[in-house]
Design a protein around this motif. Structure first.
Motif, PDB file in Angstrom:
ATOM      1  N   ILE A  64       0.876  -1.173   0.000  1.00  0.00           N
ATOM      2  CA  ILE A  64       0.000   0.000   0.000  1.00  0.00           C
ATOM      3  C   ILE A  64       0.912   1.221   0.000  1.00  0.00           C
ATOM      4  CG2 ILE A  64      -1.775   1.288   1.246  1.00  0.00           C
ATOM      5  CD1 ILE A  64      -2.741  -1.360   2.423  1.00  0.00           C
ATOM      6  N   GLU A  65       0.702   2.152  -0.955  1.00  0.00           N
ATOM      7  CA  GLU A  65       1.655   3.246  -1.165  1.00  0.00           C
ATOM      8  C   GLU A  65       1.019   4.624  -1.010  1.00  0.00           C
ATOM      9  OE1 GLU A  65       4.436   2.322  -4.599  1.00  0.00           O
ATOM     10  OE2 GLU A  65       2.864   0.832  -4.955  1.00  0.00           O
ATOM     11  N   PHE A  66       1.859   5.562  -0.500  1.00  0.00           N
ATOM     12  CA  PHE A  66       1.423   6.938  -0.233  1.00  0.00           C
ATOM     13  C   PHE A  66       2.302   7.929  -0.976  1.00  0.00           C
ATOM     14  CE2 PHE A  66      -0.255   4.555   3.297  1.00  0.00           C
ATOM     15  CZ  PHE A  66      -1.471   5.175   3.591  1.00  0.00           C
ATOM     16  N   ASP A  67       1.719   9.110  -1.278  1.00  0.00           N
ATOM     17  CA  ASP A  67       2.497  10.174  -1.903  1.00  0.00           C
ATOM     18  C   ASP A  67       3.094  11.090  -0.830  1.00  0.00           C
ATOM     19  OD1 ASP A  67       0.550  11.996  -1.046  1.00  0.00           O
ATOM     20  OD2 ASP A  67      -0.390  12.184  -3.016  1.00  0.00           O
ATOM     21  N   ASP A  68       3.753  12.162  -1.256  1.00  0.00           N
ATOM     22  CA  ASP A  68       4.454  13.043  -0.327  1.00  0.00           C
ATOM     23  C   ASP A  68       3.528  13.810   0.616  1.00  0.00           C
ATOM     24  OD1 ASP A  68       6.916  12.321  -1.170  1.00  0.00           O
ATOM     25  OD2 ASP A  68       7.477  14.236  -2.066  1.00  0.00           O
ATOM     26  N   GLN A  69       2.259  13.898   0.275  1.00  0.00           N
ATOM     27  CA  GLN A  69       1.299  14.613   1.124  1.00  0.00           C
ATOM     28  C   GLN A  69       0.530  13.664   2.047  1.00  0.00           C
ATOM     29  OE1 GLN A  69       1.625  17.879   1.067  1.00  0.00           O
ATOM     30  NE2 GLN A  69       3.129  17.529  -0.565  1.00  0.00           N
ATOM     31  N   GLY A  70       0.942  12.395   2.066  1.00  0.00           N
ATOM     32  CA  GLY A  70       0.286  11.424   2.940  1.00  0.00           C
ATOM     33  C   GLY A  70      -1.015  10.889   2.393  1.00  0.00           C
ATOM     34  N   GLN A  71      -1.237  11.055   1.091  1.00  0.00           N
ATOM     35  CA  GLN A  71      -2.447  10.544   0.451  1.00  0.00           C
ATOM     36  C   GLN A  71      -2.139   9.233  -0.265  1.00  0.00           C
ATOM     37  OE1 GLN A  71      -5.360  12.250   1.040  1.00  0.00           O
ATOM     38  NE2 GLN A  71      -3.986  13.500   2.289  1.00  0.00           N
ATOM     39  N   LEU A  72      -3.090   8.312  -0.235  1.00  0.00           N
ATOM     40  CA  LEU A  72      -2.931   7.073  -0.989  1.00  0.00           C
ATOM     41  C   LEU A  72      -2.767   7.403  -2.474  1.00  0.00           C
ATOM     42  CD1 LEU A  72      -5.763   5.124   0.797  1.00  0.00           C
ATOM     43  CD2 LEU A  72      -3.393   4.325   0.700  1.00  0.00           C
ATOM     44  N   TRP A  73      -1.781   6.765  -3.126  1.00  0.00           N
ATOM     45  CA  TRP A  73      -1.658   6.966  -4.563  1.00  0.00           C
ATOM     46  C   TRP A  73      -2.935   6.530  -5.256  1.00  0.00           C
ATOM     47  CZ3 TRP A  73       1.395   9.980  -7.094  1.00  0.00           C
ATOM     48  CH2 TRP A  73       2.688  10.244  -6.639  1.00  0.00           C
ATOM     49  N   MET A  78      -5.432   0.063  -1.980  1.00  0.00           N
ATOM     50  CA  MET A  78      -5.752  -0.331  -0.607  1.00  0.00           C
ATOM     51  C   MET A  78      -6.960  -1.258  -0.583  1.00  0.00           C
ATOM     52  SD  MET A  78      -6.929   2.003   2.684  1.00  0.00           S
ATOM     53  CE  MET A  78      -8.515   2.384   1.915  1.00  0.00           C
ATOM     54  N   ARG A  79      -7.991  -0.928  -1.327  1.00  0.00           N
ATOM     55  CA  ARG A  79      -9.205  -1.752  -1.324  1.00  0.00           C
ATOM     56  C   ARG A  79      -8.919  -3.169  -1.802  1.00  0.00           C
ATOM     57  NH1 ARG A  79     -12.199   3.201  -2.550  1.00  0.00           N
ATOM     58  NH2 ARG A  79     -11.701   2.983  -4.766  1.00  0.00           N
ATOM     59  N   LYS A  80      -8.146  -3.297  -2.868  1.00  0.00           N
ATOM     60  CA  LYS A  80      -7.841  -4.626  -3.401  1.00  0.00           C
ATOM     61  C   LYS A  80      -7.037  -5.454  -2.397  1.00  0.00           C
ATOM     62  CE  LYS A  80      -9.682  -4.415  -7.554  1.00  0.00           C
ATOM     63  NZ  LYS A  80     -10.801  -5.314  -7.952  1.00  0.00           N
ATOM     64  N   VAL A  81      -6.080  -4.813  -1.715  1.00  0.00           N
ATOM     65  CA  VAL A  81      -5.296  -5.520  -0.705  1.00  0.00           C
ATOM     66  C   VAL A  81      -6.197  -5.982   0.431  1.00  0.00           C
ATOM     67  CG1 VAL A  81      -3.524  -5.244   1.070  1.00  0.00           C
ATOM     68  CG2 VAL A  81      -3.114  -4.380  -1.247  1.00  0.00           C
ATOM     69  N   LEU A  82      -7.037  -5.099   0.944  1.00  0.00           N
ATOM     70  CA  LEU A  82      -7.939  -5.463   2.037  1.00  0.00           C
ATOM     71  C   LEU A  82      -8.911  -6.546   1.600  1.00  0.00           C
ATOM     72  CD1 LEU A  82      -8.751  -1.893   3.460  1.00  0.00           C
ATOM     73  CD2 LEU A  82      -7.051  -3.523   4.296  1.00  0.00           C
ATOM     74  N   ASP A  83      -9.437  -6.415   0.400  1.00  0.00           N
ATOM     75  CA  ASP A  83     -10.401  -7.410  -0.102  1.00  0.00           C
ATOM     76  C   ASP A  83      -9.754  -8.779  -0.286  1.00  0.00           C
ATOM     77  OD1 ASP A  83     -12.369  -5.498  -0.130  1.00  0.00           O
ATOM     78  OD2 ASP A  83     -12.313  -5.157  -2.300  1.00  0.00           O
ATOM     79  N   GLY A 170       2.308  10.303   8.306  1.00  0.00           N
ATOM     80  CA  GLY A 170       1.741   9.782   9.549  1.00  0.00           C
ATOM     81  C   GLY A 170       0.477  10.495   9.976  1.00  0.00           C
ATOM     82  N   GLN A 171       0.380  11.787   9.668  1.00  0.00           N
ATOM     83  CA  GLN A 171      -0.795  12.568  10.070  1.00  0.00           C
ATOM     84  C   GLN A 171      -1.996  12.346   9.152  1.00  0.00           C
ATOM     85  OE1 GLN A 171       0.955  16.444   9.908  1.00  0.00           O
ATOM     86  NE2 GLN A 171       1.802  16.351  11.980  1.00  0.00           N
ATOM     87  N   GLN A 172      -1.752  11.794   7.975  1.00  0.00           N
ATOM     88  CA  GLN A 172      -2.827  11.653   7.001  1.00  0.00           C
ATOM     89  C   GLN A 172      -3.341  10.210   6.923  1.00  0.00           C
ATOM     90  OE1 GLN A 172      -4.343  14.227   5.475  1.00  0.00           O
ATOM     91  NE2 GLN A 172      -3.018  15.636   6.597  1.00  0.00           N
ATOM     92  N   GLY A 173      -3.085   9.532   5.809  1.00  0.00           N
ATOM     93  CA  GLY A 173      -3.812   8.293   5.532  1.00  0.00           C
ATOM     94  C   GLY A 173      -3.345   7.032   6.216  1.00  0.00           C
ATOM     95  N   VAL A 174      -2.164   7.034   6.843  1.00  0.00           N
ATOM     96  CA  VAL A 174      -1.650   5.789   7.418  1.00  0.00           C
ATOM     97  C   VAL A 174      -2.524   5.288   8.558  1.00  0.00           C
ATOM     98  CG1 VAL A 174       0.269   4.773   8.708  1.00  0.00           C
ATOM     99  CG2 VAL A 174       0.722   6.124   6.670  1.00  0.00           C
ATOM    100  N   THR A 175      -3.052   6.199   9.364  1.00  0.00           N
ATOM    101  CA  THR A 175      -3.914   5.771  10.478  1.00  0.00           C
ATOM    102  C   THR A 175      -5.111   4.986   9.961  1.00  0.00           C
ATOM    103  OG1 THR A 175      -3.257   7.721  11.753  1.00  0.00           O
ATOM    104  CG2 THR A 175      -5.213   6.544  12.492  1.00  0.00           C
ATOM    105  N   GLU A 176      -5.709   5.456   8.886  1.00  0.00           N
ATOM    106  CA  GLU A 176      -6.845   4.728   8.304  1.00  0.00           C
ATOM    107  C   GLU A 176      -6.444   3.319   7.907  1.00  0.00           C
ATOM    108  OE1 GLU A 176      -9.687   4.525   4.331  1.00  0.00           O
ATOM    109  OE2 GLU A 176      -8.205   6.137   4.507  1.00  0.00           O
ATOM    110  N   VAL A 177      -5.301   3.194   7.228  1.00  0.00           N
ATOM    111  CA  VAL A 177      -4.854   1.872   6.788  1.00  0.00           C
ATOM    112  C   VAL A 177      -4.637   0.945   7.975  1.00  0.00           C
ATOM    113  CG1 VAL A 177      -2.930   0.619   5.730  1.00  0.00           C
ATOM    114  CG2 VAL A 177      -3.856   2.650   4.609  1.00  0.00           C
ATOM    115  N   LEU A 178      -3.974   1.445   9.031  1.00  0.00           N
ATOM    116  CA  LEU A 178      -3.690   0.601  10.190  1.00  0.00           C
ATOM    117  C   LEU A 178      -4.962   0.165  10.901  1.00  0.00           C
ATOM    118  CD1 LEU A 178      -0.596   2.510  11.619  1.00  0.00           C
ATOM    119  CD2 LEU A 178      -0.610   0.438  10.216  1.00  0.00           C
ATOM    120  N   LEU A 179      -5.935   1.058  11.013  1.00  0.00           N
ATOM    121  CA  LEU A 179      -7.209   0.691  11.641  1.00  0.00           C
ATOM    122  C   LEU A 179      -7.974  -0.313  10.780  1.00  0.00           C
ATOM    123  CD1 LEU A 179      -8.334   4.160  13.039  1.00  0.00           C
ATOM    124  CD2 LEU A 179      -7.535   2.187  14.344  1.00  0.00           C
ATOM    125  N   ARG A 180      -7.855  -0.180   9.479  1.00  0.00           N
ATOM    126  CA  ARG A 180      -8.510  -1.165   8.598  1.00  0.00           C
ATOM    127  C   ARG A 180      -7.830  -2.524   8.676  1.00  0.00           C
ATOM    128  NH1 ARG A 180     -12.541   0.814   5.654  1.00  0.00           N
ATOM    129  NH2 ARG A 180     -12.650   3.060   5.252  1.00  0.00           N
TER     130      ARG A 180
END
Length: 439
Positions: A64-73, A78-83, A170-180
């Motif tokens: 699962i990959e993120f850009d420089d602003q902490g947003q999922l590319w 992410m959905r495919k990995v979780l699914d 760390g402040q952006q999308g990673v928390t969502e991924v870890l909780l998922r």
């Protein structure tokens, strides 16, 4: 050659250098179809991989990959990995391990961190197959741009740029991924409400260097919340919880002052912990890590020059209820990393002079039971390492801040020696083996 031509030549060379030296600013894993991985070079573009199906070293690895602003590319990634992991975790017990890389790394198929993470997944899978509970091992590699420039030596100047990026991630999308990911680990328990079975699935997260900063930034509030646990109608005391079952930070590059609140609440009143309390956070820092021990405080000296700091009255714990007053210099804590700030160090990890050969069916439950019997200033022998308690916290405190001998981790990036991989395997098994048996 005229001055004008010199300027044009230099400008051209700098432009070429900039264009050829920039790290890839796009996702590496763009194919979301599952792929069977057998050897280096396989599944280079695939975000979902399956290694050695049906063998004792079987594991899954996804990206699962993120850009420089902490947003999922791509949220689709992410959905495919979780699914792909949800059906596995809904049927089988799983051990899910997420890894966040640090400075100078990314999700490139040839990145050395990916190869090293595979080694850890292999060891965990073998431990599960032989001495564990047979859980399926699921890995998640969380990628971000650990370098903005790839030219050796020159890319050393990206330290503070990448530090800022790590905090954004760390402040952006990673928390969502870890909780998922935590949701995935819990899905089987939620499906067995009619006939509940023993809950054996577990989650471990690991971050190195600025990846440790990403992970701690994403989880700091969650760790504090779950330690205190202020739920309505709560009428009992129990073990301190964390995100999943264990968070590991290796040579993390963030300020000790950011760890202060978490350390303070774990030391409050020098309270005792139940014998069933397992480690929830382990910080490992090499005593010879110059990046976090030398370069970091120099940079922080200048960036905190105009800030004001005070002295905090705090305490260590020489045992249950045995409070030992100490003072914390805020300025020092704000300039030094958490692993190079002596007042917060709780353990030291040394190599053993001799190791005992383990049987294939080593009993990890016995290792877990032995963990519950630790003493102040005591030691705990692993396969090839020894963990020394420094007498600053009560036994079974869930937070470990460990200074690591240079022969186990030499410098900043040398974190994958066999002894450290074995230590991580054992610590993960202690923290995640179900059905703890305590004397």
């Amino acid at each position: 050659m005229s001055n004008k031509n010199y300027i044009l030549l230099i400008t051209t060379l700098l432009s070429v250098l900039f264009l050829t030296g920039c790290a890839q600013n796009a996702a590496y894993r763009t194919d979301y179809q599952p792929c069977v991985y057998a050897q280096s070079g396989d599944c280079a573009k695939h975000a979902i991989q399956h290694h050695a199906p049906g063998r004792p070293d079987e594991y899954y690895l996804s990206f699962i990959e993120f850009d420089d602003q902490g947003q999922l590319w791509e949220r689709e990634q992410m959905r495919k990995v979780l699914d792909s992991y949800l059906p596995i975790a809904g049927v089988d017990d799983v051990l899910l391990v997420a890894y966040i890389h640090g400075w100078h790394h990314n999700a490139d198929p040839e990145d050395g961190n990916i190869k090293d993470f595979r080694r850890l997944l292999t060891k965990l899978s073998q431990a599960e197959s032989h001495g564990g509970t047979g859980r399926k091992v699921l890995g998640v590699y969380i990628g971000w741009r650990g370098d903005s420039i790839t030219i050796p030596v020159i890319n050393a100047a990206t330290f503070w740029d990448r530090k800022n990026t790590a905090q954004k991630v760390g402040q952006q999308g990673v928390t969502e991924v870890l909780l998922r990911l935590e949701e995935i680990v819990n899905v089987k328990a939620g499906m067995e409400t009619a006939k509940p079975q023993p809950f054996n699935s577990r989650l471990v997260t690991i971050g190195h260097s600025f990846g440790g900063a990403v992970l701690y930034t994403a989880l700091q509030q969650i760790l504090e919340d779950r330690f205190i646990d202020s739920r309505k109608n709560k009428t009992f005391t129990g073990d301190a919880n964390g995100l999943g079952d264990l968070v590991v930070l290796m040579n993390p590059a963030f300020e000790a002052l950011r760890y202060s609140t978490l350390y303070d609440i774990s030391q409050d009143y020098c309270r005792s912990y139940f014998s069933s309390q397992l480690p929830k956070l382990a910080i490992l820092t090499s005593e010879t890590d110059r990046a976090t021990g030398w370069a970091f405080p120099i940079g922080r000296f200048f960036s905190t020059f105009f800030e004001t700091h005070t002295t905090l009255d705090r305490h260590n714990c020489k045992g249950v209820g045995k409070i030992s007053p100490m003072e914390i210099a805020e300025g020092e804590a704000d300039r030094h990393t958490v692993g190079h700030f002596d007042p917060y160090l709780t353990h030291r990890l040394n190599p053993l002079t001799s190791t005992e050969e383990r049987s294939v069916n080593f009993n990890y439950h016995a290792l877990q039971s032995r963990w519950s019997q630790q003493k102040v200033l005591g030691s705990f022998a692993f396969e090839s390492t020894e963990l020394i308690h420094l007498g600053k916290t009560v036994p079974n405190n869930p937070y470990l801040n460990i200074e690591v001998d240079q022969h186990l981790i030499e410098g900043h990036s040398d974190i994958w020696h066999d002894e450290i991989v074995s230590f991580l395997r054992d610590l993960i098994m202690i923290s995640t083996s179900p059905g703890q048996s305590v004397q």
